[in-house]
Design a protein around this motif. Sequence first.
Motif: not given
Length: 117
Positions: A94-106
């Motif tokens: 779940a943490r890695l999915r959130r990090i990926k989502s943040l990186a994609e948004a950036i």
Amino acid sequence: MSTAVDDELWSAIGDPTRRRMIDLLLAEGQGTATTLSAQLPVTRQAVTKHLVVLDRVGLVRSAPAGREKRYHVDEAQLARAVAQLNSVGAMWDARLRRIKSLAEAIQRAKNTKQSEN
């Protein structure tokens, strides 16, 4: 499902020799310090010390067998350890999915800004 992580249990499992001992006990069903030391690159005395650690956290149980103790894996405690591992793995997923989502948004924001310039 949230399972509290038992640091002492994971410290015991963290040692590769102890993990190998658990594997051997599971494969054989039981063993003594002498039989285990014959299959490991450590002394009988070292095996005994490792067994004490595993016994303290409940991963193995012992019964007298002549001058030695015969050990077996406590499958309920092993199942508890597996449940903890699964819980920790799900939490990190779940943490890695959130990090990926943040990186994609950036990245999207950067791309949008570059296309505006």
